[in-house]
Design a protein around this motif. Structure first.
Motif, short mmCIF file in Angstrom:
data_model
loop_
_atom_site.label_atom_id
_atom_site.label_comp_id
_atom_site.label_asym_id
_atom_site.label_seq_id
_atom_site.Cartn_x
_atom_site.Cartn_y
_atom_site.Cartn_z
N GLN A 289 9.69 -18.23 11.06
CA GLN A 289 9.54 -19.51 10.36
C GLN A 289 8.33 -19.52 9.44
N HIS A 290 7.49 -18.49 9.53
CA HIS A 290 6.28 -18.45 8.71
C HIS A 290 6.64 -17.98 7.29
N ARG A 291 5.89 -18.46 6.31
CA ARG A 291 6.19 -18.16 4.92
C ARG A 291 6.01 -16.69 4.56
N PHE A 292 5.17 -15.95 5.32
CA PHE A 292 4.93 -14.55 4.96
C PHE A 292 6.20 -13.71 5.08
N THR A 293 7.15 -14.15 5.94
CA THR A 293 8.36 -13.35 6.12
C THR A 293 9.20 -13.30 4.85
N GLU A 294 8.93 -14.22 3.90
CA GLU A 294 9.63 -14.17 2.62
C GLU A 294 9.27 -12.91 1.84
N LEU A 295 8.11 -12.30 2.20
CA LEU A 295 7.68 -11.08 1.52
C LEU A 295 8.39 -9.84 2.07
N LEU A 296 9.03 -9.99 3.23
CA LEU A 296 9.74 -8.86 3.83
C LEU A 296 11.11 -8.69 3.19
N PRO A 297 11.57 -7.45 3.01
CA PRO A 297 12.94 -7.24 2.56
C PRO A 297 13.92 -7.82 3.57
N GLU A 298 15.11 -8.16 3.11
CA GLU A 298 16.12 -8.77 3.97
C GLU A 298 16.41 -7.92 5.20
N GLN A 299 16.46 -6.59 5.00
CA GLN A 299 16.75 -5.71 6.13
C GLN A 299 15.69 -5.82 7.21
N ARG A 301 13.69 -8.46 7.76
CA ARG A 301 13.82 -9.77 8.41
C ARG A 301 14.93 -9.72 9.45
N ARG A 302 16.01 -9.05 9.11
CA ARG A 302 17.11 -8.94 10.06
C ARG A 302 16.68 -8.12 11.28
N GLU A 303 15.91 -7.08 11.06
CA GLU A 303 15.41 -6.27 12.19
C GLU A 303 14.54 -7.10 13.12
N LEU A 304 13.68 -7.94 12.56
CA LEU A 304 12.85 -8.82 13.40
C LEU A 304 13.72 -9.73 14.24
N THR A 305 14.76 -10.28 13.62
CA THR A 305 15.66 -11.18 14.34
C THR A 305 16.34 -10.46 15.50
N GLU A 306 16.64 -9.17 15.32
CA GLU A 306 17.46 -8.44 16.28
C GLU A 306 16.65 -7.76 17.38
N ILE A 307 15.32 -7.84 17.32
CA ILE A 307 14.51 -7.10 18.30
C ILE A 307 14.86 -7.48 19.73
#
Length: 326
Positions: A289-299, A301-307
């Protein structure tokens, strides 16, 4: 002169030993996958077909998806030049080769459907390729902090001195009490800039990428142990009940005595509790939910979600193997 001869002999033995170790490493199916001519294609399609949400894929579906990938790449002009080779044959032939090479495992699922899944070697190869071609590889504050914290924890666990432990705990309590008092008096939470958070997220992903291969290796090691125990006991001529009792005893001893058993038991204590998994997902949701994750590539962000899902799947796979064995 004798001293020089002995020194040269030691160096030679050291080089030879290291070279023999490297030869053994490159005989591993994982490095064989990455070293072969069609490695880019193999890594691409395996990563597309097998995901955290879909660790096993029906044989027919896998063949269809891989054939489709081959058709798309050939239509785009790949495979015509020496520097962009594609394998010959169809997906069925390729998957058979990959099973024989140790990159895929073909098995029957609980609902009697033939499926493929990545072997530990296949998972490991994808993780290596992902690290090289994915996130930035650099020394970061987060990665160094992780190393320092691991060394500090190792030193604490290795030091049996009670007084040293007491002093260290008192220091930690005082530091936390000081911070708590500051916040209760209206102090602000110290903010961390987006660049530091980005480095920390990349470090988390770097660590998390190691887990699927580790869990797969544990599950495969336990399965091998199970096969060995069952094969030995099948040749036993004693009454069935007596054989089964010994099987249970030996199974429990294996869980306690093998490195795989002890390692998985330790991991299970940390992350095997469903409440712990829920807490992990809650923490990841806060991060996402933090704004810095917008700097991460989509892949990423998806990896973080799937941990949390990947950890849960790995724990369940290892637990299943242990329960069968015990």
């Amino acid at each position: 002169a004798d001293r020089v001869v002995r020194y040269v002999s030691m160096v030679t033995r050291g080089v030879e030993g290291a070279y023999q170790g490297a030869l053994r490493a490159f005989q591993s199916p994982m490095l064989a996958l990455l070293h072969q001519t069609h490695a880019p294609f193999v890594v691409t399609v395996l990563a597309m077909v097998f995901t955290a949400e879909r660790p096993t894929v029906a044989v027919a579906a896998a063949h269809a998806e891989i054939n489709d990938a081959l058709d798309q790449l050939r239509a785009a002009g790949y495979g015509d030049e020496d520097n962009q080779p594609l394998p010959t044959g169809n997906a069925r032939d390729l998957c058979r080769q990959w099973v024989q090479a140790g990159w895929l495992v073909r098995q029957v699922s609980d609902d009697d459907v033939e499926v493929y899944r990545l072997s530990a070697y296949g998972v490991g190869a994808l993780e290596v390729a992902g690290r090289v071609g994915g996130a930035r590889t650099r020394v970061s504050e987060s990665r160094v902090r992780t190393l320092l914290e691991a060394i500090e924890r190792l030193a604490q666990d290795a030091d049996p001195d009670v007084m040293v432990r007491i002093v260290r705990l008192h220091e930690e309590i005082q530091q936390r009490q000081k911070e708590l008092t500051r916040l209760e008096k209206g102090g602000a939470v110290e903010t961390v800039d987006d660049e530091q958070l980005l480095e920390a997220a990349e470090n988390v992903l770097h660590l998390a990428r190691e887990l699927p291969a580790d869990f797969a290796r544990v599950a495969e090691s336990i399965k091998a142990i199970q096969r060995d125990v069952v094969a030995e006991l099948r040749h036993d001529v004693r009454p069935t009940g007596e054989v089964l009792r010994e099987y249970l005893v030996r199974g429990q001893r294996i869980l306690d005595a093998t490195p795989e058993g002890r390692a998985f038991a330790g991991a299970l204590r940390l992350i095997g509790d469903p409440v712990q998994i829920d807490d992990l997902w809650s923490q990841l949701r806060t991060v996402l939910q933090h704004r810095f994750t917008e700097l991460l590539p989509e892949q990423q962000r998806r990896e973080l979600t799937e941990i949390s899902r990947r950890i849960e799947q790995g724990v369940n796979r290892g637990r299943f193997r242990f329960e069968i064995l015990a």
